[in-house]
Design a protein around this motif. Structure first.
Motif, short mmCIF file in Angstrom:
data_model
loop_
_atom_site.label_atom_id
_atom_site.label_comp_id
_atom_site.label_asym_id
_atom_site.label_seq_id
_atom_site.Cartn_x
_atom_site.Cartn_y
_atom_site.Cartn_z
N ARG A 102 0.83 -1.19 0.00
CA ARG A 102 0.00 0.00 0.00
C ARG A 102 0.87 1.25 0.00
O ARG A 102 1.84 1.32 0.74
N PRO A 103 0.52 2.25 -0.79
CA PRO A 103 1.29 3.50 -0.80
C PRO A 103 1.14 4.24 0.53
O PRO A 103 0.10 4.17 1.18
N GLY A 140 1.59 7.59 0.76
CA GLY A 140 0.97 8.87 0.48
C GLY A 140 1.69 10.04 1.12
O GLY A 140 1.10 11.09 1.34
N GLU A 166 10.36 9.19 -2.59
CA GLU A 166 9.05 9.03 -3.24
C GLU A 166 8.98 7.72 -4.02
O GLU A 166 7.91 7.16 -4.20
N ASP A 203 7.23 4.57 -2.39
CA ASP A 203 5.78 4.41 -2.27
C ASP A 203 5.36 3.19 -3.08
O ASP A 203 5.53 3.14 -4.29
N GLY A 204 4.84 2.19 -2.41
CA GLY A 204 4.40 0.98 -3.07
C GLY A 204 5.46 -0.11 -3.12
O GLY A 204 5.19 -1.20 -3.62
#
Length: 93
Positions: free
Chosen positions: A40-41, A43, A62, A65-66
């Motif tokens: 899950r990212p 955010g 960044e 993320d994921g």
């Protein structure tokens, strides 16, 4: 010297990433360990600092993320090194 402009290598997929087994046994895949394989990212967003070297280093975060947690360490180490080099350059100027 490694290329600091290249993006970090992608991490292994969660189903194939080795995870230490409980009790110190052999590593098993995340799926075999019964972990939630869905990534899950987070955010999380960052505000640019205005310093291109710092912004580039932080921007690498960044890319996480994921990505499964097992793939974070090499990126954290790279960001840490870049920020350390930026601080050292300030000391030399």
């Amino acid at each position: 010297m490694p290329d600091r402009t290249a993006p970090p290598a992608s991490a292994p997929s969660p189903a194939s990433a080795p995870v230490p087994a409980a009790g110190g046994g052999p590593a098993v895949s995340a799926a075999a360990a019964g972990r939630d394989a869905e990534v899950r990212p987070l955010g999380v967003e960052f505000t640019p600092t205005g310093d291109p070297a710092v912004d580039a280093a932080i921007g690498l975060l960044e890319a996480l993320d994921g990505v499964p947690t097992e793939g974070h360490l090499p990126v954290y180490e790279d960001v840490h090194q870049r920020l350390g080099e930026t601080l050292a350059a300030l000391d030399r100027s």
